[in-house]
Design a protein around this motif. Sequence first.
Motif, PDB file in Angstrom:
ATOM      1  N   HIS A 287       0.832  -1.202   0.000  1.00  0.00           N
ATOM      2  CA  HIS A 287       0.000   0.000   0.000  1.00  0.00           C
ATOM      3  C   HIS A 287       0.871   1.258   0.000  1.00  0.00           C
ATOM      4  N   GLN A 288       2.158   1.066   0.261  1.00  0.00           N
ATOM      5  CA  GLN A 288       3.122   2.158   0.158  1.00  0.00           C
ATOM      6  C   GLN A 288       4.465   1.555  -0.215  1.00  0.00           C
ATOM      7  N   PHE A 289       5.291   2.329  -0.906  1.00  0.00           N
ATOM      8  CA  PHE A 289       6.599   1.833  -1.321  1.00  0.00           C
ATOM      9  C   PHE A 289       7.558   1.843  -0.145  1.00  0.00           C
ATOM     10  N   GLY A 290       8.451   0.869  -0.133  1.00  0.00           N
ATOM     11  CA  GLY A 290       9.426   0.790   0.946  1.00  0.00           C
ATOM     12  C   GLY A 290      10.105  -0.556   0.991  1.00  0.00           C
ATOM     13  N   GLY A 291      10.534  -0.968   2.190  1.00  0.00           N
ATOM     14  CA  GLY A 291      11.255  -2.215   2.365  1.00  0.00           C
ATOM     15  C   GLY A 291      10.328  -3.415   2.421  1.00  0.00           C
ATOM     16  N   PRO A 292      10.899  -4.593   2.650  1.00  0.00           N
ATOM     17  CA  PRO A 292      10.097  -5.819   2.705  1.00  0.00           C
ATOM     18  C   PRO A 292       8.982  -5.765   3.738  1.00  0.00           C
TER      19      PRO A 292
ATOM     20  N   PRO B  34      14.322  -9.717  -9.662  1.00  0.00           N
ATOM     21  CA  PRO B  34      14.792  -8.479  -9.026  1.00  0.00           C
ATOM     22  C   PRO B  34      13.853  -7.310  -9.258  1.00  0.00           C
ATOM     23  N   TRP B  35      13.119  -7.331 -10.394  1.00  0.00           N
ATOM     24  CA  TRP B  35      12.182  -6.250 -10.684  1.00  0.00           C
ATOM     25  C   TRP B  35      11.068  -6.181  -9.641  1.00  0.00           C
ATOM     26  N   ASP B  36      10.757  -7.306  -8.983  1.00  0.00           N
ATOM     27  CA  ASP B  36       9.751  -7.280  -7.915  1.00  0.00           C
ATOM     28  C   ASP B  36      10.205  -6.384  -6.766  1.00  0.00           C
ATOM     29  N   GLY B  37      11.500  -6.452  -6.463  1.00  0.00           N
ATOM     30  CA  GLY B  37      12.042  -5.584  -5.419  1.00  0.00           C
ATOM     31  C   GLY B  37      12.065  -4.128  -5.838  1.00  0.00           C
ATOM     32  N   TRP B  38      12.355  -3.863  -7.110  1.00  0.00           N
ATOM     33  CA  TRP B  38      12.342  -2.476  -7.594  1.00  0.00           C
ATOM     34  C   TRP B  38      10.931  -1.898  -7.502  1.00  0.00           C
ATOM     35  N   ILE B  39       9.950  -2.689  -7.889  1.00  0.00           N
ATOM     36  CA  ILE B  39       8.565  -2.208  -7.836  1.00  0.00           C
ATOM     37  C   ILE B  39       8.153  -1.946  -6.397  1.00  0.00           C
ATOM     38  N   ARG B  40       8.447  -2.899  -5.511  1.00  0.00           N
ATOM     39  CA  ARG B  40       8.060  -2.755  -4.100  1.00  0.00           C
ATOM     40  C   ARG B  40       8.667  -1.507  -3.457  1.00  0.00           C
ATOM     41  N   SER B  41       9.913  -1.196  -3.839  1.00  0.00           N
ATOM     42  CA  SER B  41      10.616  -0.080  -3.213  1.00  0.00           C
ATOM     43  C   SER B  41      10.325   1.263  -3.868  1.00  0.00           C
ATOM     44  N   GLY B  42       9.557   1.244  -4.969  1.00  0.00           N
ATOM     45  CA  GLY B  42       9.245   2.489  -5.662  1.00  0.00           C
ATOM     46  C   GLY B  42      10.271   2.885  -6.694  1.00  0.00           C
TER      47      GLY B  42
END
Length: 328
Positions: free
Chosen positions: A26-31, A60-68
Amino acid sequence: MNEANATASGQPFMEVPATTLAARVHQFGGPECICVETVPTPAPGPGQVLVQVEAAGVGPWDGWIRSGNSALPQPLPLTLGSDLAGVVVAVGPEVATLKVGDAVFGVTNSNFTGAYAHYALAQASMIAIKPDALTAVQAASVPVIAVTAWQALFDKGHLKSGQTVLIHGGAGGVGAYAIQFAKNAGAQVITTASAKDQDYVRGLGADRVIDYKNEPFENTVKDIDLVVDLVGGDTQDKSFSVLKPGGFLVSAVSNPDQDAAARHGVTAFFFLVDVTSAALTEIAALVNAGKLTTRVGPVFDLDEVGQIHEILDGKQPRPEGKMIIKMR
């Protein structure tokens, strides 16, 4: 899920639950921003199918998306994940290539979101029939990285039988597929890899392996038709000198120096993968023919998604092979 009687159109009908579990942000950031929650099961629109997900691949793109840090706009809230394998349970309008009950693999959409869920929407033009030779877990490891390799070699690099290709990073996910595709196409395959990975990449079909830590590739190879750059940086910069005039440098990492390309008389560019049903179908045929192997890493449950993203962020050691979420 219970299968009911066939519909009047002749399509089988599968009962779909009203809600599904999904790993969302619901917001970008860490795991710690990821929460597994119950959401309404989406209904397929034009050109879409609803897939009961059996396995979702992690990239790795999943982590980029999650972190914004995605290169694409990503409206919140969103469900993470793109690679998937499962069974079609509902078909939207304007879909003629797939039907309910088809076992499929591919990606969800051009935003690379939505697959970390028990039920996910997918563009029909971005999935294909799953290879019979692969389990759902194995199939979910394939789409993005395999199509990236395929397009780098053939759609962008125009590789032909008898030509020589240099693949940087051959032991990685994309590199491993690139070696196999190039060898199957009749090319001479040279790759850079660490000493510990030399046996692995030779087993994939590499004709020559260069230990990039101890042997400068730019001093030992020349007259290369195509360089597939999966590393970037100095490796990319030094690759211009090994290409023959008229050769190609294709990068899946960063934009090459166009002035350097002009000086060396070569074509060089960066590209983003475009996963298509056509490419997936070609790849599935190679798998079914026994000409392509996959490399699956650890398999997780959906509720372990936080641990997976700690690995993506480098907070835990990165395993070999592609990480997979298996839906229970």
